[in-house]
Design a protein around this motif. Sequence first.
Motif, PDB file in Angstrom:
ATOM      1  N   VAL A  49      46.398  36.332  36.719  1.00  0.00           N
ATOM      2  CA  VAL A  49      47.282  37.406  36.257  1.00  0.00           C
ATOM      3  C   VAL A  49      48.576  36.876  35.634  1.00  0.00           C
ATOM      4  O   VAL A  49      48.942  37.274  34.514  1.00  0.00           O
ATOM      5  N   GLU A  58      47.059  43.006  40.125  1.00  0.00           N
ATOM      6  CA  GLU A  58      46.243  42.182  41.020  1.00  0.00           C
ATOM      7  C   GLU A  58      45.358  43.055  41.904  1.00  0.00           C
ATOM      8  O   GLU A  58      44.195  42.710  42.169  1.00  0.00           O
ATOM      9  N   GLN A  59      45.883  44.178  42.367  1.00  0.00           N
ATOM     10  CA  GLN A  59      45.097  45.081  43.208  1.00  0.00           C
ATOM     11  C   GLN A  59      43.902  45.642  42.442  1.00  0.00           C
ATOM     12  O   GLN A  59      42.802  45.770  42.991  1.00  0.00           O
ATOM     13  N   VAL A  71      42.394  44.205  39.909  1.00  0.00           N
ATOM     14  CA  VAL A  71      41.452  43.108  39.745  1.00  0.00           C
ATOM     15  C   VAL A  71      40.655  42.890  41.030  1.00  0.00           C
ATOM     16  O   VAL A  71      39.420  42.742  41.010  1.00  0.00           O
ATOM     17  N   GLU A  72      41.339  42.903  42.162  1.00  0.00           N
ATOM     18  CA  GLU A  72      40.657  42.684  43.441  1.00  0.00           C
ATOM     19  C   GLU A  72      39.663  43.800  43.740  1.00  0.00           C
ATOM     20  O   GLU A  72      38.574  43.556  44.276  1.00  0.00           O
ATOM     21  N   LYS A  95      42.899  36.806  40.713  1.00  0.00           N
ATOM     22  CA  LYS A  95      44.305  37.188  40.877  1.00  0.00           C
ATOM     23  C   LYS A  95      45.245  36.090  40.385  1.00  0.00           C
ATOM     24  O   LYS A  95      46.326  36.374  39.864  1.00  0.00           O
ATOM     25  N   SER A  96      44.805  34.846  40.520  1.00  0.00           N
ATOM     26  CA  SER A  96      45.645  33.742  40.058  1.00  0.00           C
ATOM     27  C   SER A  96      45.767  33.704  38.543  1.00  0.00           C
ATOM     28  O   SER A  96      46.672  33.047  38.005  1.00  0.00           O
TER      29      SER A  96
END
Length: 337
Positions: free
Chosen positions: A122, A157-158, A160-161, A119-120
């Motif tokens: 992104v 981010e969601q 990716v998570e 997430k970092s």
Amino acid sequence: METSTEGAAADCGGDVAPVTGPVTDGNPAGADSTVATVEAGASAVTAVDGAGRAAIRPASLSPSRASDFMQCPLLYRFRVIDRLPEKPSAAATKGTLVHAVLERLFDAPAAERTAPRAKSLVPGQWERLRESRPEVVELFADDPEGERLASWLGEAEQLVERWFGLEDPTRLEPAERELFVEAELDSGLRLRGIIDRVDVAPTGEVRIVDYKTGKAPRPEYAEGALFQMKFYALVVWRLKRVVPRRLQLVYLGSGDVLTYDPVLADLERVERKLLALWEAIRLATETGEWRPRPTKLCGWCDHQAHCPEFGGTPPPYPLPVRAAESGGLPQGRMGPD
């Protein structure tokens, strides 16, 4: 991942259509991925329109452009031959961003491939995308406070998570990422595309993986979703004489994984289908007859102003035209599947 815009050395799949236009990814909006690159490559430029765009006779085929023609021959013409501009798509651009993050994550040692680290990545990958494709900035031109951009980045981010619940990157060591592949069939047809990830087991078995940021299709549409993967498997087989052990579609939008284990007969059927499709494209190119095929996806098309189905007029056909030969395949017929 796969895309296109005729003429350069790399085709970017698949996913699927350029960042500047809608694509199909199991949902009508086509929230697949990928940036536009070039697919055709070898043919000479035969005309230049008033805007300075070069018309190119198709010389190769990618999964996205094959899907375009099957969806609507006129759309294929607009994208490949006329090269009409398309507006950036928030959904497709988000897919491109997520793909970039998942690719870059594997630069880190296995133990450091965590969801927080991914997430970092992104924000930095978004900046890189803005630098390489400034046109995507217009997606948020009417967002002076940055609220929509922040929400959009949060959605990325969601996605990716969610991937971490589908695969464990600490246990994966991809043999290839964003692999450009190209093969020429015995007929002379060149197939090309970019594969998101290739995994090779210690035993030598190959798995082809493609990320999709949309939702998984309903079961009755699964075969269409696998077309791109079988296309890639055919190219790998032609290059390496190895039939991939598994094809895997990872749908981040819905948290589903679709797998298929191909056999040689599958790839032979796909090759026959592509040859029939290419013959239909050849005939359309030579005759200038590109018929629109209206579907519910027309609402996502940027080219309604040029489409007869919406009262528009296509631009003058920029390539030489000759009468159709008798005995050719009717336009749009795909041949044996």
